[in-house]
Design a protein around this motif. Structure first.
Motif, PDB file in Angstrom:
ATOM      1  N   ARG A 263       0.875  -1.174   0.000  1.00  0.00           N
ATOM      2  CA  ARG A 263       0.000   0.000   0.000  1.00  0.00           C
ATOM      3  C   ARG A 263       0.909   1.220   0.000  1.00  0.00           C
ATOM      4  NH1 ARG A 263      -5.192  -1.592   0.741  1.00  0.00           N
ATOM      5  NH2 ARG A 263      -5.481  -3.608   1.739  1.00  0.00           N
ATOM      6  N   LEU A 264       0.753   2.022  -1.045  1.00  0.00           N
ATOM      7  CA  LEU A 264       1.576   3.210  -1.223  1.00  0.00           C
ATOM      8  C   LEU A 264       0.732   4.453  -0.995  1.00  0.00           C
ATOM      9  CD1 LEU A 264       3.277   2.030  -4.537  1.00  0.00           C
ATOM     10  CD2 LEU A 264       4.099   1.691  -2.199  1.00  0.00           C
ATOM     11  N   ALA A 265       1.361   5.613  -1.009  1.00  0.00           N
ATOM     12  CA  ALA A 265       0.610   6.859  -0.843  1.00  0.00           C
ATOM     13  C   ALA A 265      -0.470   7.001  -1.916  1.00  0.00           C
ATOM     14  CB  ALA A 265       1.565   8.051  -0.886  1.00  0.00           C
ATOM     15  N   GLY A 266      -0.194   6.487  -3.106  1.00  0.00           N
ATOM     16  CA  GLY A 266      -1.153   6.565  -4.203  1.00  0.00           C
ATOM     17  C   GLY A 266      -2.193   5.459  -4.187  1.00  0.00           C
ATOM     18  N   GLY A 267      -2.094   4.539  -3.255  1.00  0.00           N
ATOM     19  CA  GLY A 267      -3.057   3.451  -3.160  1.00  0.00           C
ATOM     20  C   GLY A 267      -2.392   2.095  -3.175  1.00  0.00           C
ATOM     21  N   ALA A 268      -3.202   1.071  -3.169  1.00  0.00           N
ATOM     22  CA  ALA A 268      -2.707  -0.305  -3.143  1.00  0.00           C
ATOM     23  C   ALA A 268      -2.189  -0.720  -4.507  1.00  0.00           C
ATOM     24  CB  ALA A 268      -3.822  -1.250  -2.702  1.00  0.00           C
ATOM     25  N   VAL A 269      -1.254  -1.674  -4.512  1.00  0.00           N
ATOM     26  CA  VAL A 269      -0.746  -2.277  -5.746  1.00  0.00           C
ATOM     27  C   VAL A 269      -0.737  -3.791  -5.567  1.00  0.00           C
ATOM     28  CG1 VAL A 269       0.623  -0.308  -6.548  1.00  0.00           C
ATOM     29  CG2 VAL A 269       1.664  -1.955  -4.997  1.00  0.00           C
ATOM     30  N   TRP A 270      -1.006  -4.481  -6.665  1.00  0.00           N
ATOM     31  CA  TRP A 270      -1.078  -5.938  -6.669  1.00  0.00           C
ATOM     32  C   TRP A 270      -0.063  -6.495  -7.644  1.00  0.00           C
ATOM     33  CZ3 TRP A 270      -5.043  -2.598  -6.258  1.00  0.00           C
ATOM     34  CH2 TRP A 270      -5.954  -2.778  -5.219  1.00  0.00           C
ATOM     35  N   LEU A 271       0.465  -7.674  -7.342  1.00  0.00           N
ATOM     36  CA  LEU A 271       1.345  -8.358  -8.281  1.00  0.00           C
ATOM     37  C   LEU A 271       0.520  -8.816  -9.478  1.00  0.00           C
ATOM     38  CD1 LEU A 271       3.445 -10.563  -5.851  1.00  0.00           C
ATOM     39  CD2 LEU A 271       4.220  -8.535  -7.087  1.00  0.00           C
ATOM     40  N   VAL A 272       1.033  -8.569 -10.670  1.00  0.00           N
ATOM     41  CA  VAL A 272       0.334  -8.947 -11.894  1.00  0.00           C
ATOM     42  C   VAL A 272       0.002 -10.433 -11.886  1.00  0.00           C
ATOM     43  CG1 VAL A 272       0.620  -9.217 -14.392  1.00  0.00           C
ATOM     44  CG2 VAL A 272       1.194  -7.046 -13.303  1.00  0.00           C
ATOM     45  N   GLU A 273       0.960 -11.262 -11.483  1.00  0.00           N
ATOM     46  CA  GLU A 273       0.713 -12.704 -11.528  1.00  0.00           C
ATOM     47  C   GLU A 273      -0.412 -13.128 -10.584  1.00  0.00           C
ATOM     48  OE1 GLU A 273       4.711 -12.295  -9.219  1.00  0.00           O
ATOM     49  OE2 GLU A 273       3.819 -11.374 -10.982  1.00  0.00           O
ATOM     50  N   ASP A 274      -0.567 -12.450  -9.437  1.00  0.00           N
ATOM     51  CA  ASP A 274      -1.665 -12.764  -8.528  1.00  0.00           C
ATOM     52  C   ASP A 274      -3.011 -12.392  -9.149  1.00  0.00           C
ATOM     53  OD1 ASP A 274       0.240 -13.578  -6.685  1.00  0.00           O
ATOM     54  OD2 ASP A 274      -0.005 -11.823  -5.382  1.00  0.00           O
ATOM     55  N   VAL A 275      -3.065 -11.218  -9.762  1.00  0.00           N
ATOM     56  CA  VAL A 275      -4.310 -10.763 -10.380  1.00  0.00           C
ATOM     57  C   VAL A 275      -4.658 -11.643 -11.580  1.00  0.00           C
ATOM     58  CG1 VAL A 275      -5.448  -8.861 -11.589  1.00  0.00           C
ATOM     59  CG2 VAL A 275      -4.033  -8.394  -9.572  1.00  0.00           C
ATOM     60  N   GLU A 276      -3.665 -11.977 -12.392  1.00  0.00           N
ATOM     61  CA  GLU A 276      -3.930 -12.809 -13.574  1.00  0.00           C
ATOM     62  C   GLU A 276      -4.420 -14.203 -13.161  1.00  0.00           C
ATOM     63  OE1 GLU A 276      -4.147 -11.825 -16.722  1.00  0.00           O
ATOM     64  OE2 GLU A 276      -3.545  -9.796 -16.153  1.00  0.00           O
ATOM     65  N   ALA A 277      -3.890 -14.741 -12.068  1.00  0.00           N
ATOM     66  CA  ALA A 277      -4.363 -16.035 -11.569  1.00  0.00           C
ATOM     67  C   ALA A 277      -5.817 -15.914 -11.112  1.00  0.00           C
ATOM     68  CB  ALA A 277      -3.473 -16.522 -10.422  1.00  0.00           C
ATOM     69  N   TRP A 278      -6.159 -14.810 -10.452  1.00  0.00           N
ATOM     70  CA  TRP A 278      -7.532 -14.582 -10.028  1.00  0.00           C
ATOM     71  C   TRP A 278      -8.455 -14.472 -11.247  1.00  0.00           C
ATOM     72  CZ3 TRP A 278     -11.143 -10.743 -10.796  1.00  0.00           C
ATOM     73  CH2 TRP A 278     -12.266 -10.770  -9.959  1.00  0.00           C
ATOM     74  N   ILE A 279      -8.014 -13.760 -12.266  1.00  0.00           N
ATOM     75  CA  ILE A 279      -8.812 -13.595 -13.485  1.00  0.00           C
ATOM     76  C   ILE A 279      -9.089 -14.952 -14.129  1.00  0.00           C
ATOM     77  CG2 ILE A 279      -8.764 -12.715 -15.859  1.00  0.00           C
ATOM     78  CD1 ILE A 279      -7.319 -10.208 -14.717  1.00  0.00           C
ATOM     79  N   LYS A 280      -8.090 -15.821 -14.183  1.00  0.00           N
ATOM     80  CA  LYS A 280      -8.281 -17.146 -14.793  1.00  0.00           C
ATOM     81  C   LYS A 280      -9.392 -17.931 -14.122  1.00  0.00           C
ATOM     82  CE  LYS A 280      -3.722 -17.779 -16.735  1.00  0.00           C
ATOM     83  NZ  LYS A 280      -2.453 -18.490 -16.682  1.00  0.00           N
ATOM     84  N   VAL A 281      -9.543 -17.755 -12.806  1.00  0.00           N
ATOM     85  CA  VAL A 281     -10.561 -18.491 -12.061  1.00  0.00           C
ATOM     86  C   VAL A 281     -11.918 -17.774 -12.097  1.00  0.00           C
ATOM     87  CG1 VAL A 281     -11.231 -19.271  -9.750  1.00  0.00           C
ATOM     88  CG2 VAL A 281      -8.875 -19.569 -10.545  1.00  0.00           C
TER      89      VAL A 281
END
Length: 69
Positions: A37-55
């Motif tokens: 979580r940065l001053a500009g907001g949260a960031v996610w690892l691409v590979e985690d998000v892409e795995a979520w998208i696949k499901v």
């Protein structure tokens, strides 16, 4: 090692949804925890998000080529 990250704007573009919908999706208990979580907001690892998208959004899943992300 370069870490590829998605912020809210990248999620909005990747998922083709509104900013408000990104907030709803990232609040789901099955969505990956933010990498940081940065001053500009949260960031996610691409590979985690892409795995979520696949499901959870298989119609939006990309191939296995990491350069596609």
């Amino acid at each position: 090692m370069v870490r590829r990250l998605y912020g809210s704007a990248e999620l909005q573009e990747r998922l083709q949804v509104s900013r408000a919908r990104v907030v709803q999706i990232t609040s789901r208990p099955d969505f990956p925890e933010p990498f940081d979580r940065l001053a500009g907001g949260a960031v996610w690892l691409v590979e985690d998000v892409e795995a979520w998208i696949k499901v959870h959004r298989p119609h939006q899943a990309r191939g296995t080529d990491p350069d596609e992300c």
